[in-house]
Scaffold this active site. Structure first.
Site, PDB file in Angstrom:
ATOM      1  CG  ASP A   1      18.996-116.809  27.878  1.00  0.00           C
ATOM      2  OD1 ASP A   1      17.808-116.526  27.646  1.00  0.00           O
ATOM      3  OD2 ASP A   1      19.900-115.971  27.975  1.00  0.00           O
TER       4      ASP A   1
ATOM      5  CG  ASP B   1      18.053-112.140  23.567  1.00  0.00           C
ATOM      6  OD1 ASP B   1      18.450-112.163  22.401  1.00  0.00           O
ATOM      7  OD2 ASP B   1      16.851-112.026  23.880  1.00  0.00           O
TER       8      ASP B   1
ATOM      9  CG  ASP C   1      22.936-113.924  29.912  1.00  0.00           C
ATOM     10  OD1 ASP C   1      21.863-114.502  29.632  1.00  0.00           O
ATOM     11  OD2 ASP C   1      23.082-112.698  29.812  1.00  0.00           O
TER      12      ASP C   1
END
Length: 217
Positions: free
Chosen positions: A8, A10, A165
């Site tokens: 991922d 961001d 995250d």
């Protein structure tokens, strides 16, 4: 033995929250709508720009499309001001590159923005594939994009590590049949990653190297 790592963007590789929040708050101010604290954007992002705009305008959904359009234009110009790579990420990427793994980026943010951020913060780094939101592919947690990347690389999903995250990332990786790794230095808490069945949870980028090496023994 793993052959690829899908990250991922961001909250995993780059802390982009300051620029996202600033662009959206400037946009909301244009319509005299309430702005939000930067920390609150941790729970607004992750579902693409349209969902971000919807959450930001709250009950004023009649402003959604206008806010979305202006936010996209603002963020495109200002996505590289206060964002920064997380500590340890570049060392992690360099170590993974030494291990001949295919390294990829997969984000729900618009393709142009993903490429812009990656090109600026990781100039010349040999990512095998960089993918953001496109019209022909559903957003995460739908696994279609992750599976597409594996197919483009010519590897089995089971030979991929999926790093993110948020619970959305873990749901996507799990649905794709990939080995999921949740990171706690990003936007969401460990409890969310656990609830989404992250197979591994790490607290510093270099912990991923130990994980990779242990699987390659």
């Amino acid at each position: 033995m793993k052959k690829a790592v899908i990250f991922d963007l961001d909250g995993t590789l780059v802390n982009s929250l300051p620029d996202i929040a600033a662009a959206m708050n400037r946009t909301l101010e244009k319509f005299s709508l309430p702005v939000h604290e930067v920390e609150l954007y941790k729970y607004m992002v992750g579902g693409g720009a349209s969902n971000l705009a919807s959450r930001a305008v709250g009950e004023k959904q009649e402003f959604h499309q206008q806010v979305l359009d202006i936010y996209r234009a603002d963020y495109a110009k200002n996505c590289r001001i206060d964002s920064h790579i997380y500590d340890g990420v570049m060392d992690m990427l360099e170590e993974l590159k030494k291990r001949n793994l295919s390294l990829c980026v997969f984000s729900n943010k618009d393709q142009w923005d993903v490429q812009s951020v990656v090109d600026y913060y990781f100039p010349g780094f040999p990512f095998a594939h960089v993918r953001g939101k496109t019209a022909d592919m559903p957003l995460k947690p739908n696994p279609a994009g992750a599976l597409y990347i594996a197919e483009k690389l010519g590897v089995l999903p089971a030979d991929c590590l999926y790093i993110g995250d948020t619970g959305t990332d873990m749901e996507c990786g799990n649905a794709a049949g990939m080995e999921t790794v949740g990171v706690t230095w990003g936007f969401r808490k460990q409890e969310e990653l656990e609830a989404a069945h992250a197979l591994h949870i790490i607290h510093h980028p270099l912990e991923l190297i130990s994980l990779v090496d242990s699987e390659h023994k």
